[in-house]
Motif scaffolding. Structure first.
Motif, mmCIF file in Angstrom:
data_model
loop_
_atom_site.group_PDB
_atom_site.id
_atom_site.type_symbol
_atom_site.label_atom_id
_atom_site.label_comp_id
_atom_site.label_asym_id
_atom_site.label_seq_id
_atom_site.Cartn_x
_atom_site.Cartn_y
_atom_site.Cartn_z
ATOM 1 N N THR A 137 3.268 46.520 15.969
ATOM 2 C CA THR A 137 2.309 45.431 15.434
ATOM 3 C C THR A 137 2.652 43.920 15.564
ATOM 4 O O THR A 137 1.988 43.283 15.181
ATOM 5 N N VAL A 138 3.828 43.781 16.321
ATOM 6 C CA VAL A 138 4.121 42.437 16.543
ATOM 7 C C VAL A 138 3.231 41.864 17.505
ATOM 8 O O VAL A 138 3.111 42.129 18.650
ATOM 9 N N LYS A 139 2.573 40.557 17.206
ATOM 10 C CA LYS A 139 1.844 39.695 18.113
ATOM 11 C C LYS A 139 2.347 38.560 18.606
ATOM 12 O O LYS A 139 2.100 37.954 19.545
ATOM 13 N N LYS A 140 3.501 37.812 17.795
ATOM 14 C CA LYS A 140 4.070 36.610 18.104
ATOM 15 C C LYS A 140 5.473 36.800 18.500
ATOM 16 O O LYS A 140 6.110 37.629 17.925
ATOM 17 N N ASP A 141 5.740 35.931 19.340
ATOM 18 C CA ASP A 141 7.308 35.938 19.926
ATOM 19 C C ASP A 141 8.231 35.176 18.923
ATOM 20 O O ASP A 141 8.213 33.804 19.216
ATOM 21 N N LEU A 142 8.785 35.602 18.109
ATOM 22 C CA LEU A 142 9.780 34.817 17.029
ATOM 23 C C LEU A 142 11.041 34.627 17.700
ATOM 24 O O LEU A 142 11.913 34.393 16.790
ATOM 25 N N SER A 143 11.487 35.269 18.747
ATOM 26 C CA SER A 143 12.718 34.988 19.157
ATOM 27 C C SER A 143 13.472 33.816 19.000
ATOM 28 O O SER A 143 14.626 33.872 18.549
ATOM 29 N N ALA A 144 12.828 32.724 18.958
ATOM 30 C CA ALA A 144 13.443 31.515 18.601
ATOM 31 C C ALA A 144 13.526 31.368 17.198
ATOM 32 O O ALA A 144 14.698 30.359 16.800
ATOM 33 N N LEU A 145 13.139 31.939 16.361
ATOM 34 C CA LEU A 145 13.500 31.762 14.973
ATOM 35 C C LEU A 145 14.628 32.549 14.530
ATOM 36 O O LEU A 145 14.803 33.776 14.660
ATOM 37 N N LYS A 146 15.328 31.723 13.785
ATOM 38 C CA LYS A 146 16.811 32.389 13.245
ATOM 39 C C LYS A 146 16.377 32.348 11.838
ATOM 40 O O LYS A 146 16.254 31.530 10.952
ATOM 41 N N VAL A 147 16.813 33.829 11.374
ATOM 42 C CA VAL A 147 16.461 34.227 10.072
ATOM 43 C C VAL A 147 17.640 34.556 9.334
ATOM 44 O O VAL A 147 18.649 35.437 10.007
ATOM 45 N N LYS A 266 -0.346 36.997 11.585
ATOM 46 C CA LYS A 266 -1.323 36.619 10.162
ATOM 47 C C LYS A 266 -1.220 35.302 9.964
ATOM 48 O O LYS A 266 -0.121 34.660 9.993
ATOM 49 N N SER A 267 -2.252 34.630 9.194
ATOM 50 C CA SER A 267 -2.209 33.304 8.892
ATOM 51 C C SER A 267 -1.217 33.111 7.576
ATOM 52 O O SER A 267 -0.868 33.973 6.943
ATOM 53 N N LYS A 279 8.205 23.977 1.553
ATOM 54 C CA LYS A 279 7.160 24.310 2.617
ATOM 55 C C LYS A 279 7.524 24.709 4.006
ATOM 56 O O LYS A 279 8.822 24.173 4.406
ATOM 57 N N ILE A 280 6.982 25.402 4.583
ATOM 58 C CA ILE A 280 7.263 25.675 6.027
ATOM 59 C C ILE A 280 6.886 24.448 6.912
ATOM 60 O O ILE A 280 5.854 23.999 6.887
ATOM 61 N N SER A 281 7.863 23.891 7.601
ATOM 62 C CA SER A 281 7.402 22.810 8.367
ATOM 63 C C SER A 281 8.313 22.666 9.475
ATOM 64 O O SER A 281 9.288 23.523 9.716
ATOM 65 N N GLY A 282 8.509 21.421 10.052
ATOM 66 C CA GLY A 282 9.561 21.048 10.935
ATOM 67 C C GLY A 282 9.564 22.200 12.026
ATOM 68 O O GLY A 282 8.426 22.709 12.663
ATOM 69 N N GLU A 283 10.539 22.397 12.259
ATOM 70 C CA GLU A 283 10.922 23.355 13.693
ATOM 71 C C GLU A 283 10.512 24.636 13.494
ATOM 72 O O GLU A 283 9.823 25.191 14.458
ATOM 73 N N MET A 284 10.445 25.117 12.119
ATOM 74 C CA MET A 284 10.000 26.620 12.020
ATOM 75 C C MET A 284 8.697 26.603 12.227
ATOM 76 O O MET A 284 7.970 27.502 12.771
ATOM 77 N N LYS A 285 7.698 25.589 11.753
ATOM 78 C CA LYS A 285 6.451 25.652 11.848
ATOM 79 C C LYS A 285 6.013 25.723 13.290
ATOM 80 O O LYS A 285 5.054 26.443 13.848
ATOM 81 N N LYS A 286 6.816 24.761 14.369
ATOM 82 C CA LYS A 286 6.428 24.756 15.656
ATOM 83 C C LYS A 286 6.539 25.956 15.972
ATOM 84 O O LYS A 286 5.695 26.560 16.945
ATOM 85 N N ILE A 287 7.569 26.805 15.868
ATOM 86 C CA ILE A 287 7.972 28.136 16.491
ATOM 87 C C ILE A 287 6.515 28.941 15.957
ATOM 88 O O ILE A 287 6.365 29.567 17.037
ATOM 89 N N GLU A 289 3.785 28.465 15.094
ATOM 90 C CA GLU A 289 2.567 27.863 15.634
ATOM 91 C C GLU A 289 2.744 28.112 17.272
ATOM 92 O O GLU A 289 1.578 28.676 17.772
ATOM 93 N N GLY A 290 3.612 27.649 17.927
ATOM 94 C CA GLY A 290 3.757 27.800 19.111
ATOM 95 C C GLY A 290 3.829 29.297 20.045
ATOM 96 O O GLY A 290 3.347 29.580 21.178
#
Lengths: 291, 317, 162, 662
Positions: A137-147, A266-267, A279-287, A289-290
């Motif tokens: 079900t994954v559509k977005k590549d979040l590999s850059a996102l560190k969680v 999902k939005s 709020k989600i912002s900065g680098e995380m937001k870019k990842i 959305e990008g």
């Protein structure tokens, strides 16, 4: 896969963003939740320490109600998960508690037999749904996102046996299965102060500061959690931590279901991410959305 | 000079008499060497003829069947008195045989079962056979039915035993030949059979036994090469004397123990119980009990032919 | 006076017999209804011995061995346990209450336990009453004789009490 | 000639006579069948008492003896010797226990006397059926097998070799020396471990009476005490020991390495050369290198790509085609000195071993301290820098219900030794986290006092967690040990550069297999079970097999050496006896009755009854048989009889009990 759903009070009130993400993400994973009708508050850990027997009776009422569904009961909240499991365990091990709880419930025309298994939502998502299905079900590549996976101190208690109390991996696996990067997070099971925030705020803030500091040290973009109380303490009180300790944390604290939603493309609004303290912002937001 | 021989049929199925006939042409050899002076099933001699004989006139008497009623006992004493060599022929005389299974019940139960409860009987008044009855002045008698089946040697002194149900015909002839050749083993020993148990004679491969399950013959297709006990079938071969030529085992059916135990084994059934239990695999009580419960009726399976000769001889009523 | 049961004990040399001796050295009193026979291992005790004891007049039979794992010969007691369980299963078919035989693990240091086991078992058998296999047999076969009228009327069954 | 039984009743002072009417029992006994003589005496076991029996035997008045007195466990041997002195076979005698299980334990004297009568009647009937037996004797092979070449095995081997006896010493590592060879110093004297060990290793290597089989494992042990046949697999070293003189040319040029190349200092710790063809450590005995197949290029997927060591070796000692060699030989006794292994601390996730750098085990710390080790004896952190503060955590995996409940006895002392070494070699702070300081041995407490004066910081408390999460600046980049200091009554967080985990001791990996081969058993704690914890610490329930050192239970070097000498002296006493008496009351198969059903083979834990292929019957090996009788009770054809405890003898006892003297 159908389960009886015990939402618990926080998910239907302060933590409704958790509920929104659950409603939007779970159907896609083939999990069907049928809410337990006429459920009541589980008493949570606070009440248990004040009037144990009464607390057992209250939470046993939910278990008695759930018996007619003849299937596992799932709850998204760690406190409810702990209390309901503890009720089953104590009723089984201590006959006199069971007898008194039974009498109490009989007055309400209910019968508790203790055959309903209580499971946490995380357990169901990771263990009952195949990894490939989630990945599918994954559509977005979040590999850059560190969680940073934050388990809190309740769901990995040894007597429940969900995962290793010192070094749980169940949420780390989930992060990886949605394609994000999981950081080596030492504070993953340390206490966030929970209801201490209300009674001795300074101490609780200190605990939260350590949890946030370790996430920042590992350059985590966000922390995911499974418990409304941990989320509230780490997210809403982040500004207070900054002012008290002079730190500059800006780390969003979201629910694991919201992370899955993000990976599914999902939005933010649909996942209730608009209403976060930080709020989600900065680098995380870019990842996000990008991707 | 021809030897005088007699064969009697006590409480048994008559299979042993048939076995004597089964020697086929060798019966001529027997007839050539022996005069059969008493054989109720085959020849028309009466008890009085035997009573008229001198003591010890018979050179050999083959008594088959257990002692189950007073007539069996009376004739046993009579034949003992009239014979030099008295042989207990077949499992019933030797161990009580299948007839001996009655020792698991009381006399009253048996009579009721046969004459009242049996499915094909209509007997509302529950009349039972009487020992003595007069009808129109004529006395009618029946021998008394004993409460306990006895083996022959529990009633008279027995010289030799020919085991088996039925005994193998050749073995009977060998026994008779041994008698008229005069070379007989010490009194009281078993003749017409081996000195070891069936495992010696059995051609199947035998490994170290460790029983994990019991099966009934209908539940398993047996491997013709492998020992039956190792395949979970309760085979009494290890405790039963050889000599029958493994008739049952060779047809893939476990031995039932009709040839009886070896010398020095006072109770065939309990001896097998000990051997069998020793090699059960489980070590905990529950697992042992569960495994044992897979044998439908252990005692009667182990004592199918030998309860009358067992240490306790019968069920305590 | 009340029925005094006769009990035969089969004790293994290394644990239960030593335990019984220890009860002696400690002067622990227990009922004198038991007569014990020493064997090297509980694995040596055959069910045939137990049947023989019951036949000769024992009202109860006690089998004692080392606790599982302590057997001087490593596994003898497991065999004793298996034979005991199977014997317990078949005794009812002989019309004998399985409670009349009992297996106990008694360590060399458990003198007190041995004494308690003997007392407890004696009471149990006292409640079950006398077994009397032999007398029962003679009693049962008392009327198994040739009836007086069977052979020609006058010669009766009474004179050939063979 | 009919049997004449003599019955001798003992008063035992008042012990028996006080409750049992001796005269009544005597009259009763006179009435028993085959009893020709009845006597009673105050103390049968005394010399005059024994003389009674001996005289009657010499005068041929009786040829069976029943002594009704105390428990056979008390005086069976005494009276057997009496009977033997009287010229009668000692097995034609039996005892009746009318004291421990009769007069001492019952109240009503009439019923106690009744019981005594029944027991005497039983013994008389048993005596009637007794058969003479002779104790068999078996020769003892003077050669001894020692399994394990640590200090325990070395000491035992040297003791025996010095006494002129042949020894085969089998060691699974390429060199003997065991754990001690990996130590720098030993407590409490701080002797250099190599200095005191190497001379003994050399004398083992050179001793004419010791055949050393290193890099070898015992594969099979058959036979019985005095006559064990052993099979050993000597693993291929790929270096011919005849030709090699240990010059080192081969490993000096070897391109590949057996320790991880890119690892940090702690990951590359090793004693000998780190090349794939290596000597375990410089003082190895035998001083012959061995090729590590896993990392050697020649053997890597059998490419045969390399061959440098063979070229470098002038003596042509390198032989890639060597194969394992099987050796078989006979020995009389076996000494198991298989040693121990240390607890794997990775199991305790909270201590971070394997996740954090600078958390190391005690053994790794020992190797780092060795002058011949890869750090030249310097105590370094993983990145090679010098630590400023080191913590030593006691009882890792010991005294802990989750892992091992036993105390490993040596960790407190070696931890103190480490503290001293750290203080001596560096100026780092040293913390010791202990539950109790167990310094029980000679000179141990004094060593502890000395450390107290070297301002080592002792914290009494069990370490809860080692984590990398700093709370204050001083904790930045450090290993933070959180521990409840039970003396101060607070929870403390102590930042440290390095942490040494004093891991406890467990039975070595190969122990269960060795135990099975030598038919000894492993206890719940993972160590070999000795015959008796107090009175038989080095012998085992299996005659001819001894256990010494770390494989029997955790112990320090002095106790290990003491046990090794104890075992070798026990072996010497067996060897000098040349013969050993074998239990006479063993089982026996009547080969005419045995039908080869093999049921008995499963029943014997000692493999004493085995199927003989030629005779097609099962046969009892008298030397292995312990006489338990389990097979006798299990034999369906009654073909096996238990000497001295035959079925008919036990039947007779049962009949005697109920005979009431008829």
């Amino acid at each position: 896969m159908k389960y009886t759903y015990y939402p618990g009070c926080s998910v239907s009130a302060t933590a409704n963003l958790y509920q929104e993400s659950i409603d939007s993400v779970l159907p896609g994973l083939g999990i069907e939740l049928e809410e337990l009708d006429d459920w009541n508050c589980c008493g949570a850990t606070a009440y248990m320490s004040v009037r144990e027997l009464l607390s057992f009776a209250i939470s046993a009422r939910n278990l008695a109600l759930a018996e007619k569904y003849h299937r596992d009961m799932v709850t998204p909240c760690s406190a409810c998960y702990l209390v309901l499991n503890k009720t089953n365990r104590y009723c089984e091990e201590y006959p006199d508690i069971r007898k008194k709880v039974g009498q109490a419930l009989e007055a309400g025309g209910l019968n508790y037999s203790g055959n309903i298994k209580v499971r946490h939502l995380l357990d169901v998502v990771v263990n009952d749904v195949e990894k490939e299905k989630i990945a599918g079900t994954v559509k977005k590549d979040l590999s850059a996102l560190k969680v940073a996976p934050y388990y809190g101190c309740q769901i990995v208690r040894p007597e429940i046996g969900l995962d290793d109390p010192d070094d749980p991996q169940i949420m780390d696996e989930l992060i990886r299965s949605v394609g994000a990067t999981c950081v080596d997070y030492s504070m993953k099971t340390k206490c966030c102060g929970a209801s201490l925030m209300g009674t001795d705020e300074k101490k609780a803030l200190h605990l939260c500061k350590e949890i946030l500091a370790d996430a920042e040290r590992n350059e985590a973009h966000c922390i995911i959690t499974v418990c409304p109380l941990c989320q509230m303490n780490l997210d809403i009180y982040q500004s207070k931590v900054n002012s008290l300790f002079g730190t500059k944390f800006r780390i969003p604290v979201i629910y694991f279901t919201q992370l899955i939603g993000l990976a599914q493309g999902k939005s933010m609004k649909e996942l209730g991410l608009g209403r976060l303290g930080v709020k989600i912002s900065g680098e995380m937001k870019k990842i996000i959305e990008g991707a | 000079m021809k030897l005088k021989a007699g064969i009697y049929w006590g409480a048994g199925c008559g299979g042993c008499d048939v076995a004597v006939l089964d020697v086929h042409e060798k019966i001529l050899l027997v007839a050539e060497k022996m005069d059969l002076l008493f054989w109720p099933i085959a020849l028309d001699f009466k008890y009085d003829d035997v009573r008229a004989m001198d003591d010890g006139e018979f050179d050999i008497v083959l008594y088959n069947g257990a002692v189950r009623n007073s007539e069996n006992e009376e004739i046993a004493h009579l034949l003992r008195q009239k014979s030099k060599v008295m042989v207990a022929l077949g499992a019933c005389a030797h161990l009580g045989g299948l007839i001996g299974m009655a020792n698991f019940h009381t006399k009253e139960d048996l009579l009721k079962r046969v004459y009242v409860d049996s499915e094909s009987t209509v007997n509302e008044e529950g009349t039972l056979p009487q020992e003595y009855w007069e009808e129109a002045g004529i006395p009618l008698e029946l021998p008394r039915l004993y409460g306990t089946v006895k083996t022959l040697d529990q009633v008279v002194d027995v010289d030799y035993y020919i085991p088996g149900c039925p005994p193998v015909p050749e073995q009977i002839v060998n026994a008779l030949v041994a008698v008229w050749d005069g070379n007989l083993p010490p009194k009281g020993s078993v003749i017409g059979a081996g000195s070891r148990t069936l495992c010696d004679e059995c051609s199947r491969t035998k490994e170290e036994k460790e029983i994990t399950e019991f099966k009934r013959t209908s539940e398993v297709i047996t491997d013709p090469e492998k020992c039956l006990l190792e395949q979970g079938l309760l085979c009494l071969g290890p405790v039963t004397r050889e000599g029958c030529g493994s008739r049952c085992i060779n047809s893939n059916v476990p031995c039932r123990g009709c040839y009886g135990p070896l010398e020095g084994v006072p109770d065939q059934g309990i001896r097998m119980l000990s051997a069998l239990a020793s090699v059960l695999e489980p070590k905990e009580e529950e697992a042992i009990d569960e495994l044992i419960s897979q044998i439908p009726d252990p005692l009667r399976t182990l004592h199918r032919f030998s309860v009358a000769a067992s240490i306790l001889r019968r069920k305590k009523i | 006076m009340s029925f005094e049961p006769k009990i035969v004990g089969f004790l293994c040399n290394w644990c239960s017999y030593t335990g019984a001796d220890l009860a002696g050295t400690a002067r622990i009193k227990y009922s004198p209804n038991i007569r014990s026979i020493r064997v090297m291992c509980s694995g040596r005790i055959e069910p045939t011995f137990i049947m023989k004891a019951l036949y000769e007049g024992a009202d109860g039979v006690l089998i004692a061995g080392c606790h599982p794992g302590d057997c001087h010969y490593q596994e003898g007691n497991y065999k004793a346990l298996r034979r005991y369980r199977m014997l317990k299963k078949v005794l009812p078919d002989y019309g004998i209450d399985p409670g009349r035989i009992r297996l106990e693990w008694v360590a060399a240091s458990e003198g007190e336990k041995f004494a308690n086991v003997v007392d407890d078992f004696t009471e149990e058998i006292r409640n079950l009453g006398p077994l009397g296999i032999k007398e029962g047999l003679d009693e049962m076969m008392k009327d198994d004789v040739i009836p007086h009228h069977a052979s020609g009327g006058e010669k009766g069954g009474d004179d050939n009490e063979a | 000639m009919s049997v004449r039984i003599g019955v001798y009743l003992c008063h035992c002072g008042a012990n028996i006579a006080g409750k049992v009417d001796i005269d009544a029992v005597a009259d009763f006994a006179r009435g028993l069948e085959n009893v020709t003589l009845v006597k009673d005496y105050k103390f049968m076991c005394s010399d005059p008492g024994q003389a009674l029996i001996q005289k009657d035997l010499e005068n041929k008045l009786v040829d069976r003896v029943v002594v009704a007195s105390c428990s056979p466990l008390m005086h069976e041997n005494t009276f057997r010797k009496t009977v033997e002195r009287g010229g009668l076979n000692p097995y034609l005698f039996t005892m009746t226990n009318i004291r421990e299980q009769c007069s001492w334990v019952h109240i009503d004297s009439d019923r106690t006397t009744e019981k005594a009568k029944d027991l005497v009647a039983a013994s008389v009937r048993r005596a009637f059926l007794l058969e003479p037996l002779t104790k068999k004797e078996v020769p003892i092979n003077p050669r001894t097998l020692v399994i394990g070449g640590g200090i325990a095995g070395i000491q035992a081997a040297l003791d025996l070799a010095e006494a002129g006896k042949e020894v085969v010493l089998v060691e699974k590592e390429p060199s003997i020396g065991g754990h001690m060879a990996k130590f720098d110093k030993t407590f409490p004297t701080l002797d250099c471990s190599a200095c005191i060990l190497t001379p003994r290793m050399v004398s083992v290597g050179q001793h004419s009476n010791i055949e050393l089989m290193s890099y070898a494992e015992v594969e099979d042990v058959g036979g019985y005490v005095g006559n064990f046949n052993i099979r050993v697999r000597k693993k291929a070293r790929y270096v011919d020991s005849e030709l090699c003189n240990g010059c080192g040319a081969c490993w000096s040029k070897c391109p590949s390495s057996r320790v991880p190349r890119k690892g940090n200092v702690h990951e590359k710790l090793s004693l000998g050369p780190t090349t794939s063809i290596y000597m375990p450590f410089m003082q190895a005995v035998p001083a012959i290198p061995v090729i590590d197949r896993d990392t050697c290029l020649y053997f890597k997927n059998d490419s045969g790509a390399c061959g440098i060591c063979a070229k470098e070796c002038e003596r042509g000692a390198i032989k890639y085609d060597m194969t394992d060699e099987i050796v078989e030989f006979e020995v009389g006794n076996i000494i198991i000195a298989a040693g121990f292994k240390t607890f794997d601390p990775a199991k305790v996730k909270r201590y971070g071993y394997g996740r954090f750098d600078n958390v190391m085990t005690a053994l790794e710390f020992e190797v780092m301290n060795c002058a011949s080790g890869s750090t030249g004896g310097n105590i370094l952190m993983a990145d090679g820098s010098e630590p400023k503060s080191i913590g030593i955590v006691h009882c890792v995996g010991s005294r802990d219900s989750h892992y091992n409940e036993h105390c490993s006895r040596v960790c407190c002392m070696y931890s103190l030794k480490y503290a001293h070494l750290i203080k001596e070699k560096t100026d780092a702070e040293v913390y010791q986290f202990y539950i109790d300081m167990r310094c029980f041995g000679k000179g141990y407490e004094e060593f502890y006092d000395r450390l107290l004066s070297e301002d080592v910081r002792f914290v009494r408390g069990k370490v809860a967690e080692i984590s990398k999460v700093p709370v204050t600046e001083t904790e930045e980049g450090k290993l933070v040990v959180s521990v409840e200091d039970t003396l101060l009554g607070t929870v403390r967080r102590i930042p440290l550069d390095m942490v040494v985990l004093s891991t406890g001791l467990e039975g070595s990996e190969t122990l269960p297999e060795i135990a099975k081969l030598c038919s000894v058993s492993v206890g719940k704690d993972g160590f070999l079970i000795e015959k008796h914890p107090k009175l038989g610490p080095v012998s085992t329930a299996t005659d001819g097999v001894f256990v010494v050192g770390g494989c029997q239970s955790p112990k320090d070097i002095p106790d290990t050496v003491a046990q090794a000498s104890a075992a070798s002296s026990a072996v010497l006493s067996m060897i000098t006896r040349e013969k050993i008496e074998i239990e006479a009351a063993t089982s026996e198969v009547d080969e005419d009755k045995c039908s080869g059903c093999k049921l008995c083979n499963t029943l014997c834990p000692y493999q004493a009854v085995k199927f003989d292929e030629e005779k097609e019957v099962s046969v009892v090996n008298e030397a292995l048989c312990k006489g338990c009788g389990t097979c006798v009770a299990g034999c369906p054809s009654g073909a096996i009889s238990a000497k001295h405890y035959e079925d008919r003898q036990i039947f007779a006892e049962i009949e005697g009990i109920f005979s009431g003297g008829l």
